[in-house]
Design an enzyme around this catalytic site. Structure first.
Site, PDB file in Angstrom:
ATOM      1  N   HIS A 178       3.391   2.651   0.181  1.00 52.41           N
ATOM      2  CA  HIS A 178       3.012   1.809   1.313  1.00 52.41           C
ATOM      3  C   HIS A 178       1.504   1.762   1.528  1.00 52.41           C
ATOM      4  CE1 HIS A 178       3.590  -0.444   4.935  1.00 52.41           C
ATOM      5  NE2 HIS A 178       2.928   0.435   5.646  1.00 52.41           N
ATOM      6  N   CYS A 179       0.730   2.516   0.749  1.00 51.64           N
ATOM      7  CA  CYS A 179      -0.712   2.604   1.023  1.00 51.64           C
ATOM      8  C   CYS A 179      -1.576   1.823   0.044  1.00 51.64           C
ATOM      9  CB  CYS A 179      -1.143   4.074   1.037  1.00 51.64           C
ATOM     10  SG  CYS A 179      -0.480   5.017   2.438  1.00 51.64           S
ATOM     11  N   ILE A 180      -1.647   2.282  -1.198  1.00 51.01           N
ATOM     12  CA  ILE A 180      -2.658   1.764  -2.122  1.00 51.01           C
ATOM     13  C   ILE A 180      -2.483   0.271  -2.427  1.00 51.01           C
ATOM     14  CG2 ILE A 180      -3.798   2.114  -4.335  1.00 51.01           C
ATOM     15  CD1 ILE A 180      -2.925   4.977  -4.274  1.00 51.01           C
ATOM     16  N   ASP A 189      -3.239  -1.314   1.761  1.00 49.30           N
ATOM     17  CA  ASP A 189      -4.335  -0.996   2.675  1.00 49.30           C
ATOM     18  C   ASP A 189      -5.663  -1.680   2.347  1.00 49.30           C
ATOM     19  OD1 ASP A 189      -2.396   0.550   3.748  1.00 49.30           O
ATOM     20  OD2 ASP A 189      -3.337   2.479   3.346  1.00 49.30           O
TER      21      ASP A 189
END
Length: 433
Positions: free
Chosen positions: A269-271, A274
């Site tokens: 869910h981040c890289i 974001d």
């Protein structure tokens, strides 16, 4: 202010966790462990029921951990009106991108819509979801003001980015340092006190906006470096070099180099998400973040690169991709987790299916292919046996789970496309991708 600190010191302060997923659950476990009462909120009734009956909905949290949390007084609910019972509210909901790769804060705003009628004096509200610099002031603050509360006086607003790393055996919620920024100095003081009650090290910064930027910088740093090494992987492959050997040798330098490893793409869910929060916000200032966007393009192209390598490898064996039986090893986005969010494995499976391949998968962390909003596979994990492997035209190693017998794969597969550097690339049946 002092009632908040006194309640915290006396362990009477009740913490509400909004969003019981990969961030909210470990936070609830940790807060309960130090003796603070915790009330968890989620919109999914099944998730609430699982937790209230002592069952963990996520693989790397055990039923025993959930049971200890319940014994300490934890309760989960879908009734957001009960948020008024809490002295501190911590929001841990998803912040994805929409179809146009723009920030989607609908989970945050719907949470705030549910909280609005129940906000009261003396509460502290913390947002942990990743977002653009300025979100706390631009999105959350107006809700608090609409409730007739004064931030810094009778209500307190902070931002503290989550730093969970599922599957990391070296660091956990307690030991990962926590950054925090407050809307006012008093907000920061109370937020620091709250998090210091259950986190070993809290790092205050000057504002919520600075804390929001910290999280984006951390993940953009990773995205850019992974994009760099993925691009070098392609060059190295054309030159007949093993990129994993090169990286490991470079990593022996004791200064000035940090090893990042290539793969089939980036997930979680981040890289993958974001960095685009910052590129979107930068446009408001007339700026174009070319470096960040280029890394995103390189990383997003990796699934197609892996598919092209697979097609070429099958061709070498006189086999067309259409009708080929291809077994995918690992559909989670990273090793030893059961999380498929933005997993490159899923995108690769879809590309191969569209080309007519018969795609199957093996992943002990995910016995059945999970329901996903944008992907649909009616599949269950195949057992990884000699017979299963020999029945495939190709095995595609995408996620390097630690429970896979890689010697068995190398010995029994007629063709392996290895994206993780787990097998011997000098073997005639192993192709690097």
């Amino acid at each position: 202010m002092y009632n908040f600190l006194e309640s915290l010191a006396a362990k009477r302060l009740r913490v509400g966790i909004l969003g019981l997923g990969y961030v909210g659950i470990p936070l609830a476990i940790r807060i309960s462990a130090v003796g603070l009462p915790v009330l968890g909120f989620d919109i999914l009734q099944d998730r609430v029921d699982e937790l209230n009956t002592g069952r963990s909905p996520i693989k790397h949290f055990s039923d025993e951990e959930i049971g200890r949390m319940l014994a300490a007084g934890f309760e989960a609910t879908t009734d957001f009106s009960r948020s008024t019972e809490c002295d501190a509210l911590i929001i841990c909901v998803p912040t994805p991108l929409n179809l146009y790769r723009e920030p989607d804060l609908s989970f945050v705003t719907s949470t705030m819509d549910s909280l609005l009628p129940n906000l009261r004096e003396g509460q502290l509200l913390s947002l942990e979801s990743t977002t653009w610099p300025g979100t706390t002031e631009e999105v959350l603050l107006p809700y608090v003001e609409k409730a007739g509360l004064c931030v810094g006086s009778n209500f307190f607003l902070v931002y503290s980015p989550e730093r969970e790393d599922p599957g990391n055996a070296s660091f956990d919620t307690q030991t990962i340092p926590k950054v925090i920024g407050g809307h006012t100095s008093v907000c920061r003081e109370l937020g620091t006190a709250l998090y210091s009650a259950f986190i070993d090290r809290v790092v205050p910064v000057s504002s919520t906006k600075a804390a929001e930027m910290v999280k984006l910088l951390e993940n953009i740093h990773r995205s850019v470096n992974i994009g760099l090494v993925n691009e070098i992987k392609i060059v190295a492959d054309k030159m007949g070099l093993n990129i994993f050997e090169v990286i490991d040798a470079a990593a022996t330098k004791p200064f000035g180099f940090t090893p990042y490893y290539p793969g089939p793409g980036i997930g979680g869910h981040c890289i993958p998400i974001d960095p685009f929060y910052l590129t979107w916000k930068a446009r408001e200032f007339g700026l174009h973040t070319r470096f960040i966007e280029l890394a995103g393009e390189v990383n997003a192209s990796m699934p197609q690169y892996v598919v092209d390598k697979t097609i070429g490898a099958l061709n070498t064996y006189g086999k067309a991709v259409k009708g080929a039986k291809i077994l995918v090893l690992g559909i989670a986005y990273k090793r030893d987790v059961d999380d498929v969010r933005e997993s490159p494995s899923v995108f690769i499976m879809e590309l191969l299916r569209d080309l007519g391949a018969e795609v199957a998968y093996s992943d002990s962390n995910l016995p059945n292919f999970p329901e996903m909003r944008e992907h649909d596979f009616d599949l269950s994990s195949m057992p990884l046996t000699a017979e299963t492997i020999r029945a495939q035209d190709a095995v595609l190693l995408l996620t390097d789970h630690s429970d896979v017998d890689y010697d068995l794969v190398a010995r029994e597969a007629r063709l392996v496309i290895d994206t993780r550097g787990k097998l011997d690339f000098s073997s005639p049946n192993v192709v690097r991708a």
